[in-house]
Design a protein around this motif. Structure first.
Motif, PDB file in Angstrom:
ATOM      1  N   LYS A   1      53.817  54.405 106.469  1.00 56.22           N
ATOM      2  CA  LYS A   1      53.725  53.437 107.678  1.00 56.22           C
ATOM      3  C   LYS A   1      52.549  53.513 108.104  1.00 56.22           C
ATOM      4  O   LYS A   1      51.767  54.679 108.055  1.00 56.22           O
ATOM      5  CB  LYS A   1      54.811  53.939 108.543  1.00 56.22           C
ATOM      6  CG  LYS A   1      56.327  53.876 108.183  1.00 56.22           C
ATOM      7  CD  LYS A   1      57.352  54.077 109.375  1.00 56.22           C
ATOM      8  CE  LYS A   1      58.616  53.502 109.050  1.00 56.22           C
ATOM      9  NZ  LYS A   1      59.343  53.581 110.426  1.00 56.22           N
ATOM     10  N   GLU A   2      52.043  52.465 108.777  1.00 61.22           N
ATOM     11  CA  GLU A   2      50.838  52.455 109.410  1.00 61.22           C
ATOM     12  C   GLU A   2      50.789  52.859 110.869  1.00 61.22           C
ATOM     13  O   GLU A   2      51.832  52.854 111.441  1.00 61.22           O
ATOM     14  CB  GLU A   2      50.407  50.839 109.427  1.00 61.22           C
ATOM     15  CG  GLU A   2      50.083  50.104 108.207  1.00 61.22           C
ATOM     16  CD  GLU A   2      49.164  50.801 107.424  1.00 61.22           C
ATOM     17  OE1 GLU A   2      48.012  51.311 108.033  1.00 61.22           O
ATOM     18  OE2 GLU A   2      49.124  50.825 106.055  1.00 61.22           O
TER      19      GLU A   2
ATOM     20  N   TRP B   1      51.913  48.019 117.453  1.00 60.78           N
ATOM     21  CA  TRP B   1      51.709  48.001 116.022  1.00 60.78           C
ATOM     22  C   TRP B   1      51.434  46.374 115.468  1.00 60.78           C
ATOM     23  O   TRP B   1      51.794  45.370 115.901  1.00 60.78           O
ATOM     24  CB  TRP B   1      53.206  48.250 115.503  1.00 60.78           C
ATOM     25  CG  TRP B   1      53.783  49.667 115.759  1.00 60.78           C
ATOM     26  CD1 TRP B   1      53.456  50.845 115.213  1.00 60.78           C
ATOM     27  CD2 TRP B   1      54.456  50.083 117.201  1.00 60.78           C
ATOM     28  NE1 TRP B   1      54.038  51.887 116.055  1.00 60.78           N
ATOM     29  CE2 TRP B   1      54.682  51.383 117.166  1.00 60.78           C
ATOM     30  CE3 TRP B   1      54.959  48.975 118.013  1.00 60.78           C
ATOM     31  CZ2 TRP B   1      55.574  51.923 118.097  1.00 60.78           C
ATOM     32  CZ3 TRP B   1      55.707  49.724 119.218  1.00 60.78           C
ATOM     33  CH2 TRP B   1      55.986  51.161 119.303  1.00 60.78           C
ATOM     34  N   THR B   2      50.986  46.374 114.296  1.00 62.87           N
ATOM     35  CA  THR B   2      50.763  45.067 113.406  1.00 62.87           C
ATOM     36  C   THR B   2      52.136  44.916 112.826  1.00 62.87           C
ATOM     37  O   THR B   2      52.577  45.828 112.090  1.00 62.87           O
ATOM     38  CB  THR B   2      49.562  45.202 112.457  1.00 62.87           C
ATOM     39  OG1 THR B   2      48.432  45.314 113.310  1.00 62.87           O
ATOM     40  CG2 THR B   2      49.482  43.851 111.931  1.00 62.87           C
TER      41      THR B   2
ATOM     42  N   GLY C   1      50.343  53.420 114.713  1.00 65.62           N
ATOM     43  CA  GLY C   1      50.237  52.503 115.760  1.00 65.62           C
ATOM     44  C   GLY C   1      49.090  52.860 116.827  1.00 65.62           C
ATOM     45  O   GLY C   1      48.451  53.794 116.615  1.00 65.62           O
TER      46      GLY C   1
ATOM     47  N   GLY D   1      55.560  50.670 111.042  1.00 60.70           N
ATOM     48  CA  GLY D   1      54.606  51.406 111.872  1.00 60.70           C
ATOM     49  C   GLY D   1      55.030  52.701 112.218  1.00 60.70           C
ATOM     50  O   GLY D   1      56.382  52.869 112.297  1.00 60.70           O
ATOM     51  N   GLU D   2      54.329  53.689 112.495  1.00 63.25           N
ATOM     52  CA  GLU D   2      54.861  54.961 112.558  1.00 63.25           C
ATOM     53  C   GLU D   2      55.545  55.197 114.108  1.00 63.25           C
ATOM     54  O   GLU D   2      55.151  54.364 114.938  1.00 63.25           O
ATOM     55  CB  GLU D   2      53.605  56.050 112.617  1.00 63.25           C
ATOM     56  CG  GLU D   2      53.116  56.176 111.354  1.00 63.25           C
ATOM     57  CD  GLU D   2      51.916  57.173 111.093  1.00 63.25           C
ATOM     58  OE1 GLU D   2      51.443  57.493 112.297  1.00 63.25           O
ATOM     59  OE2 GLU D   2      51.426  57.675 110.163  1.00 63.25           O
TER      60      GLU D   2
ATOM     61  N   THR E   1      50.660  41.101 116.697  1.00 63.09           N
ATOM     62  CA  THR E   1      50.900  42.422 117.286  1.00 63.09           C
ATOM     63  C   THR E   1      52.264  42.558 118.134  1.00 63.09           C
ATOM     64  O   THR E   1      52.543  41.583 119.025  1.00 63.09           O
ATOM     65  CB  THR E   1      49.715  42.860 118.249  1.00 63.09           C
ATOM     66  OG1 THR E   1      48.516  42.761 117.473  1.00 63.09           O
ATOM     67  CG2 THR E   1      49.757  44.313 118.806  1.00 63.09           C
TER      68      THR E   1
ATOM     69  N   GLU F   1      59.582  52.778 117.221  1.00 60.40           N
ATOM     70  CA  GLU F   1      58.961  52.530 115.944  1.00 60.40           C
ATOM     71  C   GLU F   1      59.042  51.098 115.413  1.00 60.40           C
ATOM     72  O   GLU F   1      60.270  50.638 115.701  1.00 60.40           O
ATOM     73  CB  GLU F   1      58.997  53.597 114.872  1.00 60.40           C
ATOM     74  CG  GLU F   1      60.378  53.569 114.651  1.00 60.40           C
ATOM     75  CD  GLU F   1      60.873  54.637 113.406  1.00 60.40           C
ATOM     76  OE1 GLU F   1      60.055  54.791 112.609  1.00 60.40           O
ATOM     77  OE2 GLU F   1      61.957  55.432 113.603  1.00 60.40           O
ATOM     78  N   THR F   2      58.488  50.695 114.278  1.00 61.55           N
ATOM     79  CA  THR F   2      58.845  49.326 113.804  1.00 61.55           C
ATOM     80  C   THR F   2      59.100  49.887 112.107  1.00 61.55           C
ATOM     81  O   THR F   2      58.908  50.856 111.952  1.00 61.55           O
ATOM     82  CB  THR F   2      57.529  48.496 113.890  1.00 61.55           C
ATOM     83  OG1 THR F   2      56.504  49.082 112.961  1.00 61.55           O
ATOM     84  CG2 THR F   2      57.238  48.181 115.384  1.00 61.55           C
TER      85      THR F   2
END
Length: 285
Positions: free
Chosen positions: A127-128, A160-161, A130, A277-278, A167, A273-274
């Motif tokens: 995960k990317e 998050w993207t 945030g 995304g973290e 965003t 979170e997403t």
């Protein structure tokens, strides 16, 4: 005067002029005749003057030509037999060699080849991270938003993207640690030693097209010992599921609800979170 009828003319009553018996006729003995075959039967149907089909007495019997194989058909038959013989010999030799070699069966728990691509279950999804910004919109890089250093409700915003290349930003606006609902006791939702935590969030989208937060955003509560799910659906009208897709620059508020043991309320965190995304945390104490 009586008239006597005499014998009819042409017949001698006394046997003097009786016709002689016919001479015996010699019939051929069928037991001594040759049997008639299929060819003879056909010949008799179309026999000429002397019993020969389509010929005169001087021409002699006509013989029907028999079926003969051409040279090419004979070569094809020989070649086919040779191919079959070679194939059978190869199978027999291969079986004998396999028995003599004694190839061991593959182990059932053998590891897959090194070139085999790992499956989704074998490869953990990364995960990317945030971003965290303060009330003035400044991005923080000091670890704020982590579980041990959670953000503050009403001050920090998480972002998050998302898959649209836009965003998604989420802010926890208010938290009620002792929320009450008329039906909570009747439905058996709230028992002794537990309390309701109600949170008001705001979601904002910036980017192309539209984005539905309910398809990407995950909300949860968490302590060192327990993970809590959002139970607002069916109890509150303005839940995350009720938020419609957002266009560029649009935002919407919604509420979440958690049932938390009273003895764990001091360490309770709000996790957001997403899918890609973290997770980032808000503290409530």
């Amino acid at each position: 005067m009586t008239q006597h009828r005499g014998p009819r003319p042409g017949y001698d009553w006394d046997g003097a002029s009786a016709p002689a018996e016919p001479a015996p006729v010699d019939l051929p003995d069928r037991r001594e005749s040759e049997p008639v075959g299929p060819g003879d039967l056909g010949d008799s149907l179309f026999a000429g003057p002397e019993g020969v089909p389509g010929a005169s007495a001087e021409s002699g019997p006509v013989k029907h030509p028999g079926r003969r194989f051409t040279p090419w058909s004979i070569l094809a038959i020989v070649a086919l037999q040779a191919v079959v013989t070679v194939a059978v010999a190869a199978l027999v030799v291969g079986g004998v060699l396999s028995l003599l070699r004694g190839d061991p069966a593959p182990a059932p728990d053998a590891a897959p080849p090194a070139t085999q691509a790992p499956t989704d279950e074998q490869t953990p999804r990364t995960k990317e991270p945030g971003t965290v910004t303060d009330a003035q919109g400044k991005e923080l890089t000091d670890g704020t938003g982590g579980y041990d250093h959670p953000g503050d409700v009403g001050e920090h915003t998480f972002g998050w993207t998302v898959w649209t290349e836009g965003t998604l930003s989420v802010s926890a606006r208010e938290v009620d640690l002792e929320a009450t609902l008329p039906r909570a006791g009747e439905d058996g939702l709230l028992e002794d030693g537990f309390q309701l935590v109600e949170v008001t969030y705001e979601a904002r989208y910036d980017g192309p097209g539209q984005f539905a937060p309910v398809e990407e955003l995950w909300l949860a509560g968490e302590t060192d010992r327990t993970y809590f799910h959002d139970v607002a659906e069916g109890l509150l009208p303005d839940t995350l599921r009720a938020v419609k897709p957002l266009s560029d620059g649009e935002s919407a508020e919604f509420r979440a609800l958690y049932v938390v043991p009273s003895q764990e309320i001091d360490e309770f965190r709000l996790g957001v979170e997403t899918y890609s995304g973290e997770v980032l945390y808000y503290g409530v104490a």
